[in-house]
Structure formats: structure tokens, C-alpha cells
Design a protein around this motif. Structure first.
Motif, PDB file in Angstrom:
ATOM      1  N   ARG A 492      69.311   0.494   1.132  1.00 46.55           N
ATOM      2  CA  ARG A 492      68.966   1.357  -0.007  1.00 46.55           C
ATOM      3  C   ARG A 492      68.079   0.548  -0.936  1.00 46.55           C
ATOM      4  O   ARG A 492      68.439  -0.583  -1.298  1.00 46.55           O
ATOM      5  CB  ARG A 492      70.234   1.728  -0.783  1.00 46.55           C
ATOM      6  N   ARG A 539      65.319   2.725   3.730  1.00 45.65           N
ATOM      7  CA  ARG A 539      65.175   4.117   3.307  1.00 45.65           C
ATOM      8  C   ARG A 539      64.193   4.201   2.144  1.00 45.65           C
ATOM      9  O   ARG A 539      64.257   3.388   1.203  1.00 45.65           O
ATOM     10  CB  ARG A 539      66.521   4.658   2.870  1.00 45.65           C
ATOM     11  N   GLY A 657      73.643  10.858   6.991  1.00 45.62           N
ATOM     12  CA  GLY A 657      74.020  10.509   5.610  1.00 45.62           C
ATOM     13  C   GLY A 657      75.181  11.419   5.243  1.00 45.62           C
ATOM     14  O   GLY A 657      75.000  12.458   4.609  1.00 45.62           O
ATOM     15  N   ASN A 659      77.528  11.184   3.203  1.00 47.49           N
ATOM     16  CA  ASN A 659      77.887  11.362   1.783  1.00 47.49           C
ATOM     17  C   ASN A 659      77.257  12.657   1.280  1.00 47.49           C
ATOM     18  O   ASN A 659      77.890  13.455   0.604  1.00 47.49           O
ATOM     19  CB  ASN A 659      77.364  10.202   0.938  1.00 47.49           C
ATOM     20  N   ARG A 670      79.436  15.474  -4.882  1.00 43.90           N
ATOM     21  CA  ARG A 670      80.082  14.186  -4.607  1.00 43.90           C
ATOM     22  C   ARG A 670      80.364  13.385  -5.873  1.00 43.90           C
ATOM     23  O   ARG A 670      81.135  12.434  -5.853  1.00 43.90           O
ATOM     24  CB  ARG A 670      79.222  13.364  -3.643  1.00 43.90           C
TER      25      ARG A 670
HETATM   26  C1  PEP Z   1      74.476   9.474   2.450  1.00 37.91           C
HETATM   27  O1  PEP Z   1      74.132  10.477   1.840  1.00 37.91           O
HETATM   28  O2  PEP Z   1      75.439   9.439   3.247  1.00 37.91           O
HETATM   29  C2  PEP Z   1      73.758   8.207   2.250  1.00 37.91           C
HETATM   30  C3  PEP Z   1      73.992   7.161   3.005  1.00 37.91           C
HETATM   31  O3  PEP Z   1      72.857   8.156   1.211  1.00 37.91           O
HETATM   32  P1  PEP Z   1      73.278   7.988  -0.345  1.00 37.91           P
HETATM   33  O4  PEP Z   1      74.741   7.718  -0.390  1.00 37.91           O
HETATM   34  O5  PEP Z   1      72.479   6.898  -0.893  1.00 37.91           O
HETATM   35  O6  PEP Z   1      72.903   9.346  -0.861  1.00 37.91           O
END
Ligand code: PEP
Ligand code: MG
Length: 758
Positions: A492, A539, A657, A659, A670
Motif C-alpha cells: 500500500r 497498488r 481485496g 476488506n 467497514r
Molecule cells: C482490501 O480492500 O481488502 C484491501 C486490501 O485494500 P484496503 O484495505 O487498502 O482498502
């Protein structure tokens, strides 16, 4: 009382003469601990100065302001400092300081560099601590400079933060004095910290951390130090861990400024301490703990083979005058939240409203804030644990804490209102509980994974599924590489960029695009170097608008109703192509530097058009797409369900991703603690999307990976192996556990296949 006293002439009963710092140094010298030599300009000398110079009345008048009014507070600071800096210091005091410095030089046999530190004390409460409120001046040489530094220390008693703190704490300004400690600088070839007892369990084990150069690198956490554990009873070294030490801080012999340099290759993995040095350090740790009656957190340095003890303070309390309470076997639960990063820590609460207050957080403190922001990372590195009001398991605080190996409880809703500065609390970051006071909790058994960042060498089971690691902080590259991961599945860059304090647009508007590219290259290079030739998927920038707003250049950021569904990731890059182009140029530079392991990963993609447009810009920037891996993150159901289109268009890889995929599939923000209970990456809908994508990609020979937090969960890892994913990227502290889970899952699959054949 003399205006100056040698440090060895004072001890613990002289708090009112030389403040806490001076008394502690004197005390250490008197019990035989090797402390760099020096003297103190007494608190009385300071009082004498303001009285005899005739500025006392004016000074205390100037401080009578409403400290909650920024402008008044700063006016008071300015007026008070001006008085101190411009008043005539009585000749006898000036002469005493200068001649004592000359005597110190005679003692040391040369004109020494000294540090001039502030040691404040309150007349009616001499053991009150004002640690960190006043200033320190390093590398002073010559009587005139030393005298000036003493005067600046005096003036720092009236810094805005110090004035505010005293009013908040109910101290009267005219009852607070300041002693200036003048001490020989130690030019450590190696240095570090040590704990006189195991800091989480209290066992009689001295834990020593050391690295090359001056101590700041270890204290600030910017280097992975070597780690030694010495049994206090037997004086045997019970464990030793040699880290890859990437950087060191040294004093530039020309400018005398401290500079950070790369550790020469031959020293990078060389052991910092000899056995004898480790044992001698442990001896001093024991003397200090015995003397003070409680475990100590000690800074040390070695110069020309001589050990110096630079500072000693109670573990986690850091001179705040409070003694840690006795550990209770079971404690009162204050509140709970989400256990976002495992580990247990006890310490004193520091409530942080913004990145500007980070100085409050000293090593081991419990940092409490509404929600962490990228500019708070330096404080997070020092904190013993982190507690936030807001956020879910995938929020900024959770992600960074896990990477730093710092226990964290997020989404408590009320931490900043229930906790107050200086309260002692125990944080269980695994279970998500904050207890009152010091609670004896069993530290979770360290698995090889937990140790991988900080210590024990472990054997690595071979897996067919690649095991990678997620990185957000270049500082953690060495720790990430120590996990022996097969690559970086997600680097990141947000924290690198938001940490600059200025938005990318600021650089563009101010004609500093090259500087921006340089910053990107610098940060990414550290990680790419540490892993070369293993792949590092970087990324492109994915920061929501609310995180940009606080930065210089972020004034015009739109106020979005829901930034999570807003202008972030690829959407932003494709509308702000100027910025995207700078990122592409950085990737190109890295490849030209030979770092061909760097791949590009595009976030938040939801339609193949976005991938096509991004590729067109890359081609326009002369990026050779044959030579560089370009893939997408699958974090929207839109991308998952149209994955065939992306495959057809030539993606090299996908990474889940989860998350974001979870929040967008389940409609659960989230960052919203109110719906955190509904957030589950193992929801059948998410698994179905993943399975669909992996099957299509496997048919087409496209690599698949996961870089969301769920990749660190053993249960998810097992499911992903069954589904047939190519690699799993986990957090640093989860790599070894995930690797073990994957190895076992693969064997079960093979065994089942064999059994079914019969
Ligand atoms: C995700 O969305 O799982 C991810 C790895 O990116 P971030 O947590 O930085 O949005
Ligand atoms: Mg994401």
C-alpha cells in the motif's frame, strides 16, 4: 546553593535542585552505573536569574491567559520567551556555567560535545514530571554555545505546549523551575534499549534490543533490531536473534547533524553485541531494577567498547511520576471493542486529538484516539497499544497496528470519552478488551509467526500455494522479508504518501512533480530491494477523499456523503490522470533501476473499461507491458462477476481485496462500528464470488491472490487452498501461521485424493 553541581554530587533526594532527570542521572552514577559525565545548572540558578534580572513579575503576568485560545497561548509563549532570551543573566551565573563546561572538557581531555537537556521541577511537588514538555539541545560545543543552550532550555519552560500542560494539570507557573542538565554526548557505534524484566510477563529476563549507530533508530522503531534475552538469575544468554538491520543513524562528522544512512553490507546481518556486552548490560539492568524497585526501560549505547547507560525509567510509565500498580489477577473491564491486533499491553493513556499531539505518546503508552490517521503512524510505532472509538477490523488503525505488531482495540465507541490522560489501563488486543489498571493476563503463546517479526528463527514448511506478505510501511520491509514470504502481495502506498503531509496535487501545482516521483521511488524501492527478485505488487494510490482533506493541498477535496463509495482508487486516477502518470513514471524508473520485480495493481476496479483506460495511459507513458505485471484488485462484485472481460483484456493477476469486497457485497461500511457485527469475509456470498473468479482465472492461467485481511485468517486460508488460489498474502505477524495452515490443508487435499483413488 551553587549555580552548578556535578551530576555525581546529586541523587534521588535532590529533585527540587536538579529535577527528575538530573536526580535520576546522579543516582545512577552513585550506584555504579556508567552514565556519561556532566553537570546540572540548578533550578535555583534559574530562579535566581529571573529574580535578579528583574523579569519575574512581567514573566508571570504574561502567562495569565486563556490557554484554550490558541492565539492567546502563542502570544504568552512569545512574550515569555523574549523576556528569558533578552534579559541579562547575572555574571556569576554565566561564569559558573561556562567554567564548569571548561572543567568538564578538562576531565574528558578534550573539548567535548554535550547535550543540554531540560529537567523541570515543581517547588511544592518536586517529583511531578514534566517529561517531554521542554527542549533538548544536542551537539553543543564551546562555552558560549553551551551557555546559550542553557538559556534556550530555560526559555523552553514557556513553550505553548508546556504552558498549556501546566494549566491543565493545575500547576502554578511561578512554582515550576527548570534545571538544565549538561552531559557529554555519547557517539554510540551501537546502541539500543533494554527491559530489566520481560515487559509483558514480568519474568526475570532482561530483553535487550540493539542496532548499529545512535539509539534513535531503535527507539523510534525505524530499524528491526537484534534481540537478546539474558536470564537474570543464571546470567546466561537464553536467546539471540539477528535481524537484517537496514539503516543506522550516525552523527555526520562534518556538520555534526544526525543523518540516516544505509548499514554497510558487511554489518547488515552481523551481530551487534558480543556475549560479554549483553551480559554486562543485563548486569546494569539488574542493578537498576533492584535500586528502583520496579522493572526499568533503559537506553544504552556503546562508544569505543565502553558501555554507557543513557536513561532509565519505569517500564511504560516514563517519568510521569506514577508508579505502576501491582498487577491484579483479574481486572475490571472498562469497555470492549473489536480485537484488531493481538497482544497484551499495560500503560498510561494518552488521548490524541490530532497528529500534532503525537509528542505526548512515549514508548509503551496507550495511544487513544477517535480514529488514527496516516500522520499518526510515528506515534503508533512508539505506542504500547492503540485504542480507537471508531473503525472496524479493516480500518486504518487495525491494518497499521497489525503490521507494526502493536496490540489494538478498535471501534470501542467510547474510549476517548471514558479514558483520561495518565490513567493506567491494560489492553487485550486479541479479545478486544480494555481493563482498568495493570492486569496480569497471560500473553498469548508465541507461535513462530508471532516471533517472526521480533525474533525466533523457525523452519518453513514448503507449500505449493505461494505465501506472500502485505506491507504498508517501508520501515517494515526488513521485518516483512524476515518472514521469508514469497513476495509482497500488496504494497500500500497510501501511508507513504499521506505521511508526506501534502497531497499529490500540491506537488503537481507547485511544479514539484519530480520530487513526488522521487518520494514514490524511494519508498517502493526499500521494499522492492528487500524482496528482490521475489515479486512486489504495488497498488496505485487508493486514499478516500476524507484522508486527503487534512493535508496541505487538500483544501479543495470534495465533501462526500460516503467516501468509501466515492472518488477513490482507479476512479480518481482516471479522472486525475496527471497524478496517475506520475505513478506510472515512478514504476518505469524502478524498472530502469533493475527492480523488475515490481508489478502494478489497480484498486477499486468495477468495469473492464477502467482497466483498458489505465493500460492506454501506461502505454502512452512508454511502459513496456510485456515486461511488467499488471493486475487488478477484485474488491467490487462488479469486477468479480465480469472477470472474464478482464481476462480477455490481458490481466496478469487478480488479488481479492476482501476488506472492500465484503463491505460492497454485504452493504456493511467497514469503518462503521455500529454494523461491525455484520461484517464477515466468510459470508457465503463472498466465498461464491471468490470461487467464481478463481475458477475462471485458473482456466485461463491467470494468477489469483488475496490481500485483504481475511488472507491472514487460517479458516479463510484453508478455504482458499481448497478453492485453488495461487497465492495468499498475509500480514507480517500472520505469515507463519498461514503458511502452516496452507501446508496442512494442501496435505489433507492430497491425502484425500489418494484415499479416494483406492
Ligand atoms: C482490501 O480492500 O481488502 C484491501 C486490501 O485494500 P484496503 O484495505 O487498502 O482498502
Ligand atoms: Mg481495498
Amino acid at each position: 546553593m551553587d549555580a552548578v553541581v556535578w551530576l555525581e554530587e546529586v541523587g534521588k533526594n535532590d529533585l527540587s535542585v536538579v529535577g527528575g532527570k538530573g536526580a535520576s542521572l546522579g543516582e545512577m552514577i552513585n550506584i555504579g552505573v556508567p552514565v556519561p559525565g556532566g553537570f546540572a545548572v540548578t533550578a535555583q540558578a534559574f530562579r535566581d536569574f529571573i529574580n535578579r534580572a528583574g523579569i519575574a513579575k512581567k514573566l508571570f503576568e504574561a502567562l495569565k491567559v486563556d490557554v484554550n485560545q490558541e492565539s492567546e497561548l502563542h502570544r504568552a509563549e512569545e512574550a515569555a520567551k523574549k523576556l528569558i532570551m533578552e534579559a541579562k543573566v547575572p555574571e556569576d551565573i554565566e561564569k559558573a556555567i561556562k567554567s564548569r563546561y571548561e572543567e568538564l572538557c578538562k576531565r574528558e581531555g578534550k573539548q567535548v560535545f554535550v547535550a543540554v537537556r531540560s529537567s523541570a521541577t515543581a517547588e511544592d511537588l518536586p517529583d511531578a514530571s514534566f517529561a517531554g514538555q521542554q527542549e533538548t539541545f544536542l551537539n553543543m560545543r564551546g562555552a558560549e554555545d553551551v551557555f546559550n543552550a542553557v538559556r534556550k532550555c530555560w526559555a523552553s519552560l514557556y513553550g505553548a505546549r508546556a504552558i498549556f500542560y501546566r494549566v491543565e494539570q493545575g500547576f502554578e507557573h511561578d512554582k515550576v523551575n527548570l534545571s538544565a542538565i549538561v552531559q557529554k554526548m555519547v557517539d554510540s557505534e551501537k546502541s539500543g534499549v533494554m527491559f530489566s524484566s520481560q515487559p509483558s510477563t514480568g519474568e526475570p529476563l532482561v530483553v535487550i534490543e540493539g542496532a548499529w549507530g545512535l539509539g534513535e533508530s531503535v527507539v523510534s522503531g525505524s530499524v528491526s533490531p537484534d534481540n537478546f534475552v539474558v536470564d537474570r538469575k543464571t546470567r546466561n544468554i537464553v536467546s539471540k536473534y539477528i535481524a537484517a538491520k537496514e539503516i543506522m543513524i550516525i552523527r555526520d562528522p562534518k556538520t555534526q547533524k544526525t543523518v540516516t544512512i544505509k548499514v554497510p553490507a558487511e554489518k547488515r546481518e552481523a551481530i551487534v553485541l558480543t556475549d560479554n556486552e549483553a551480559i554486562e548490560l543485563a548486569k546494569y539492568a539488574e542493578i537498576l531494577e533492584k535500586h528502583y524497585g520496579i522493572p526499568q526501560d533503559i537506553e544504552w549505547g556503546v562508544e569505543k567498547n565502553k558501555i554507557y547507560i543513557l536513561q532509565s525509567r519505569p517500564i511504560t510509565t516514563i517519568n510521569n511520576g506514577k508508579k505502576p500498580a501491582q498487577a491484579a489477577a483479574s481486572g475490571k473491564v472498562l469497555f470492549t471493542g473489536l480485537g484488531a491486533a493481538p497482544g497484551v499491553a499495560t500503560g498510561f493513556v494518552r488521548i490524541i486529538a490530532s497528529g500534532r499531539e503525537l509528542d505526548k505518546v512515549k514508548p509503551g503508552d496507550i495511544m487513544v484516539t477517535k480514529m488514527t490517521m496516516p500522520d499518526m503512524v510515528p506515534g503508533m510505532k512508539r505506542a504500547g497499544a492503540i485504542v480507537t472509538d471508531e473503525g472496524g477490523m479493516a480500518c486504518h488503525a487495525a491494518i497499521v497496528s497489525r503490521e507494526l505488531g502493536c496490540p489494538a482495540v478498535v471501534g470501542t465507541k467510547k474510549a476517548t470519552s471514558l479514558l483520561k490522560d495518565d490513567m493506567e489501563v491494560t489492553v487485550d488486543g486479541g479479545k478486544g478488551i480494555v481493563y482498568e489498571g495493570r492486569v496480569a493476563l497471560a500473553a498469548p503463546a508465541k507461535t513462530a509467526s508471532a516471533a517472526s517479526g521480533g525474533g525466533v528463527v523457525f523452519t518453513k514448511p514448503m507449500t505449493a500455494t505461494e505465501i506472500k506478505v502485505n506491507v504498508s510501511e517501508p520501515d517494515r520491509a526488513a521485518a516483512a522479508a524476515d518472514t521469508m514470504a514469497d513476495g509482497v502481495g500488496l504494497l500500500r502506498i497510501e501511508h507513504m504518501i499521506l505521511g508526506l503531509g501534502k497531497t499529490p496535487n500540491w506537488y503537481i501545482k507547485n511544479g514539484k512533480s519530480e520530487e513526488y516521483i522521487g518520494e514514490l521511488v524511494k519508498g517502493i524501492k526499500v521494499v522492492a530491494d528487500a524482496f528482490y527478485p521475489r515479486p512486489v505488487w504495488v497498488r496505485t494510490l487508493d486514499a478516500p477523499t476524507d484522508e486527503f482533506r487534512a493535508m496541505e493541498g487538500g483544501e479543495g477535496e470534495p465533501h462526500e456523503h460516503n467516501p468509501m463509495l466515492g472518488w477513490r482508487g482507479i476512479r480518481r486516477d482516471l479522472t486525475e490522470t496527471d497524478h496517475f502518470r506520475l505513478e506510472i513514471r515512478a514504476f518505469k524508473k524502478l524498472h530502469e533501476m533493475g527492480l523488475t520485480n515490481v508489478g502494478i495493481m489497480l484498486p477499486m476496479v468495477q468495469h473492464v473499461r477502467e482497466f483498458q483506460k489505465a493500460k492506454a495511459i501506461m502505454v502512452d507513458e512508454d511502459l513496456d507491458l510485456e515486461k511488467i505485471d499488471v493486475g487488478i484488485m477484485v474488491e467490487t462484485p462488479g469486477a468479480a462477476l465480469t472477470i472474464e472481460d478482464f481476462i480477455e483484456d490481458g490481466i496478469d493477476f487478480v488479488s481479492f481485496g476482501t476488506n472492500d469486497l465484503t463491505q460492497y457485497t454485504l452493504a456493511v461500511d467497514r469503518n462503521n462500528e455500529n454494523v461491525a457485527g455484520l461484517y464477515s469475509e466468510l459470508h457465503p456470498a463472498i466465498l461464491k464470488l471468490i470461487e467464481y473468479v478463481v475458477e475462471r482465472c485458473n482456466e485461463a492461467g491467470v494468477k489469483t491472490s488475496i490481500c485483504g485481511q481475511a488472507g491472514s485468517y487460517p479458516e479463510m486460508a484453508k478455504r482458499l487452498v481448497e478453492i485453488g488460489i495461487t497465492s495468499i498474502s498475509a500480514n507480517i505477524d500472520a505469515v507463519a501461521t498461514v503458511r502452516e495452515t496452507v501446508a496442512r490443508s494442501e496435505r489433507i487435499l492430497m491425502l484425500n485424493a489418494l484415499r479416494n483413488r483406492k
